[in-house]
Motif scaffolding. Structure first.
Motif, PDB file in Angstrom:
ATOM      1  N   UNK A 276      35.016   7.811  47.927  1.00 16.08           N
ATOM      2  CA  UNK A 276      33.564   7.984  47.907  1.00 16.08           C
ATOM      3  C   UNK A 276      32.952   7.917  49.303  1.00 16.08           C
ATOM      4  N   UNK A 277      33.735   7.482  50.282  1.00 15.43           N
ATOM      5  CA  UNK A 277      33.234   7.382  51.656  1.00 15.43           C
ATOM      6  C   UNK A 277      33.649   8.567  52.514  1.00 15.43           C
ATOM      7  N   UNK A 278      34.212   9.601  51.909  1.00 13.49           N
ATOM      8  CA  UNK A 278      34.801  10.693  52.702  1.00 13.49           C
ATOM      9  C   UNK A 278      33.771  11.487  53.491  1.00 13.49           C
ATOM     10  N   UNK A 279      32.484  11.355  53.175  1.00 14.34           N
ATOM     11  CA  UNK A 279      31.453  12.056  53.935  1.00 14.34           C
ATOM     12  C   UNK A 279      30.672  11.140  54.868  1.00 14.34           C
ATOM     13  N   UNK A 280      30.910   9.836  54.781  1.00 18.08           N
ATOM     14  CA  UNK A 280      30.111   8.896  55.572  1.00 18.08           C
ATOM     15  C   UNK A 280      30.931   8.048  56.527  1.00 18.08           C
ATOM     16  N   UNK A 281      32.239   7.994  56.340  1.00 17.24           N
ATOM     17  CA  UNK A 281      33.114   7.147  57.158  1.00 17.24           C
ATOM     18  C   UNK A 281      34.200   8.021  57.771  1.00 17.24           C
ATOM     19  N   UNK A 282      34.304   8.001  59.085  1.00 18.53           N
ATOM     20  CA  UNK A 282      35.254   8.876  59.758  1.00 18.53           C
ATOM     21  C   UNK A 282      36.691   8.620  59.316  1.00 18.53           C
ATOM     22  N   UNK A 283      37.072   7.370  59.154  1.00 18.87           N
ATOM     23  CA  UNK A 283      38.433   7.071  58.710  1.00 18.87           C
ATOM     24  C   UNK A 283      38.698   7.650  57.321  1.00 18.87           C
ATOM     25  N   UNK A 284      37.718   7.555  56.438  1.00 19.30           N
ATOM     26  CA  UNK A 284      37.879   8.120  55.097  1.00 19.30           C
ATOM     27  C   UNK A 284      37.895   9.636  55.140  1.00 19.30           C
ATOM     28  N   UNK A 285      37.069  10.210  56.008  1.00 22.76           N
ATOM     29  CA  UNK A 285      37.062  11.669  56.164  1.00 22.76           C
ATOM     30  C   UNK A 285      38.415  12.166  56.635  1.00 22.76           C
ATOM     31  N   UNK A 286      38.996  11.459  57.597  1.00 24.61           N
ATOM     32  CA  UNK A 286      40.304  11.850  58.114  1.00 24.61           C
ATOM     33  C   UNK A 286      41.382  11.707  57.044  1.00 24.61           C
ATOM     34  N   UNK A 287      41.288  10.659  56.226  1.00 24.75           N
ATOM     35  CA  UNK A 287      42.264  10.490  55.158  1.00 24.75           C
ATOM     36  C   UNK A 287      42.118  11.600  54.128  1.00 24.75           C
ATOM     37  N   UNK A 288      40.889  11.962  53.786  1.00 18.39           N
ATOM     38  CA  UNK A 288      40.710  13.042  52.814  1.00 18.39           C
ATOM     39  C   UNK A 288      41.260  14.354  53.367  1.00 18.39           C
ATOM     40  N   UNK A 289      41.110  14.567  54.669  1.00 18.87           N
ATOM     41  CA  UNK A 289      41.730  15.745  55.295  1.00 18.87           C
ATOM     42  C   UNK A 289      43.243  15.725  55.090  1.00 18.87           C
ATOM     43  N   UNK A 290      43.851  14.542  55.216  1.00 15.55           N
ATOM     44  CA  UNK A 290      45.296  14.429  55.013  1.00 15.55           C
ATOM     45  C   UNK A 290      45.666  14.640  53.540  1.00 15.55           C
ATOM     46  N   UNK A 291      44.822  14.179  52.638  1.00 23.15           N
ATOM     47  CA  UNK A 291      45.060  14.411  51.212  1.00 23.15           C
ATOM     48  C   UNK A 291      45.041  15.901  50.911  1.00 23.15           C
ATOM     49  N   UNK A 292      44.063  16.601  51.462  1.00 23.38           N
ATOM     50  CA  UNK A 292      43.977  18.056  51.277  1.00 23.38           C
ATOM     51  C   UNK A 292      45.197  18.739  51.878  1.00 23.38           C
ATOM     52  N   UNK A 293      45.592  18.323  53.081  1.00 24.92           N
ATOM     53  CA  UNK A 293      46.759  18.935  53.738  1.00 24.92           C
ATOM     54  C   UNK A 293      48.029  18.705  52.918  1.00 24.92           C
ATOM     55  N   UNK A 294      48.173  17.503  52.358  1.00 25.58           N
ATOM     56  CA  UNK A 294      49.349  17.216  51.528  1.00 25.58           C
ATOM     57  C   UNK A 294      49.352  18.077  50.273  1.00 25.58           C
ATOM     58  N   UNK A 295      48.182  18.263  49.685  1.00 28.68           N
ATOM     59  CA  UNK A 295      48.091  19.105  48.489  1.00 28.68           C
ATOM     60  C   UNK A 295      48.478  20.538  48.807  1.00 28.68           C
ATOM     61  N   UNK A 296      47.983  21.053  49.922  1.00 35.77           N
ATOM     62  CA  UNK A 296      48.347  22.413  50.342  1.00 35.77           C
ATOM     63  C   UNK A 296      49.837  22.533  50.589  1.00 35.77           C
ATOM     64  N   UNK A 297      50.414  21.526  51.228  1.00 32.24           N
ATOM     65  CA  UNK A 297      51.842  21.537  51.526  1.00 32.24           C
ATOM     66  C   UNK A 297      52.657  21.596  50.242  1.00 32.24           C
ATOM     67  N   UNK A 298      52.296  20.770  49.271  1.00 33.86           N
ATOM     68  CA  UNK A 298      53.022  20.759  48.014  1.00 33.86           C
ATOM     69  C   UNK A 298      52.790  22.049  47.229  1.00 33.86           C
ATOM     70  N   UNK A 299      51.596  22.596  47.334  1.00 30.80           N
ATOM     71  CA  UNK A 299      51.284  23.842  46.621  1.00 30.80           C
ATOM     72  C   UNK A 299      52.102  25.024  47.133  1.00 30.80           C
ATOM     73  N   UNK A 300      52.384  25.015  48.430  1.00 31.98           N
ATOM     74  CA  UNK A 300      53.145  26.128  49.017  1.00 31.98           C
ATOM     75  C   UNK A 300      54.631  25.846  49.065  1.00 31.98           C
ATOM     76  N   UNK A 301      55.024  24.627  48.687  1.00 32.02           N
ATOM     77  CA  UNK A 301      56.449  24.283  48.728  1.00 32.02           C
ATOM     78  C   UNK A 301      56.989  24.073  50.119  1.00 32.02           C
ATOM     79  N   UNK A 302      56.101  23.842  51.071  1.00 34.00           N
ATOM     80  CA  UNK A 302      56.528  23.633  52.472  1.00 34.00           C
ATOM     81  C   UNK A 302      56.516  22.148  52.786  1.00 34.00           C
ATOM     82  N   UNK A 303      57.598  21.463  52.401  1.00 35.20           N
ATOM     83  CA  UNK A 303      57.676  20.019  52.596  1.00 35.20           C
ATOM     84  C   UNK A 303      57.779  19.678  54.074  1.00 35.20           C
TER      85      UNK A 303
END
Length: 305
Positions: A276-303
């Motif tokens: 819930x802090x992904x838009x107000x806290x830089x650390x949370x924003x950066x973590x959400x970026x990593x969550x998105x990147x991990x999802x993309x990685x798994x979606x494309x099968x590029x471990x």
């Protein structure tokens, strides 16, 4: 534990803002009040949908679903919300799911599983499993399991139970509770952490099980499984200042020891519920970026580790 040193000013502002809506002693209230206040708090942090996403409600049997799309999708992510198995639903994580859809380019199906104490274990697991089977049969392509907190537990439990019947491209677990030892490690070190305490966890556990917590039951506590082979590639995100942090590490270690693929990211200075802090806290924003990147990685099968 010196949280004034570990937690930065932005995160403290998020914590205080959350407590203004959902006080730390809320577990002393009746469940109906907890749900009402929790939903109101989630709505206060709601940031809306990003452009280009649509959402529609559906159901499989008696289980409500919400389906997010932003075009044609070859990958479907099944999302289980957090809330200690007691609170939460389709609306509590509505904008999170919409953003994952748009930013990761995957269809997202959010599952409104039954809650405790009205429906003790294994009701939530059964709903999660049944909804997952429905999604796998309804949308072709690959599938990813994901969830935060209690939802991370359900995602992992479904992954364990589905071996041999369903295939997943991966699982993304966000500060999951997986059944670690409450007498040691992060449970002890962060027993009084902001946002989630050990007493909170014990309360949610008492709500989830109508008897004592079952032993050696991976549908309840995935870390209790004796076999960690055959699990999908897994990325786990924990918050450093969270009693549950070690569950992510221990789950990673169990998968690696069984010859699987897993990465654990322990997010510095963050607390339980930081999505819930992904838009107000830089650390949370950066973590959400990593969550998105991990999802993309798994979606494309590029471990990538």
């Amino acid at each position: 534990m010196d949280y004034n040193t570990l937690i930065d000013a932005e995160t403290w502002a998020f914590i205080r803002g959350t407590e203004d809506h959902y006080p730390p002693d809320m577990i002393s209230a009746d469940v109906a009040t907890q749900r009402e206040i929790y939903n109101r708090m989630c709505r206060a942090f709601f940031t809306g949908y990003p452009e280009g996403v649509t959402a529609r409600d559906d159901r499989v049997g008696t289980i409500p679903l919400r389906i997010y799309e932003c075009g044609s999708h070859g990958v479907t992510l099944i999302y289980f919300h957090g809330g200690g198995f007691v609170v939460g639903g389709l609306d509590s994580h509505d904008d999170v799911c919409a953003e994952i859809c748009v930013r990761s380019g995957v269809r997202v199906v959010s599952v409104d599983y039954r809650l405790c104490p009205e429906h003790p274990h294994p009701a939530a697991f059964q709903d999660a499993r049944d909804a997952t089977q429905y999604v796998a049969l309804t949308w072709a392509g690959s599938h990813i399991l994901a969830g935060d907190s209690a939802g991370g537990n359900l995602a992992a439990a479904v992954a364990h139970a589905s071996r041999g019947t369903l295939h997943f491209s991966g699982q993304v677990l966000i500060y999951p509770g997986l059944g670690g030892d409450m007498m040691r490690g992060s449970y002890r070190d962060h027993a009084q952490a902001p946002m989630l305490t050990l007493d909170d966890l014990k309360f949610y556990q008492s709500m989830r099980f109508d008897r004592a917590m079952p032993q050696n039951d991976p549908t309840a506590t995935p870390l209790a499984d004796k076999d960690f082979t055959g699990l999908p590639p897994t990325v786990i995100f924990s918050a450093e200042c969270d009693p549950l942090a070690d569950d992510g590490r221990d789950y990673r270690d169990a998968i690696l020891a069984a010859g699987g693929q897993a990465v654990w990211i322990n997010e510095t200075g963050l607390v339980h519920g930081y999505l819930r802090a992904r838009h107000s806290v830089q650390r949370a924003r950066a973590s959400f970026d990593r969550i998105v990147a991990a999802t993309k990685m798994l979606a494309t099968g590029e471990w990538r580790e």
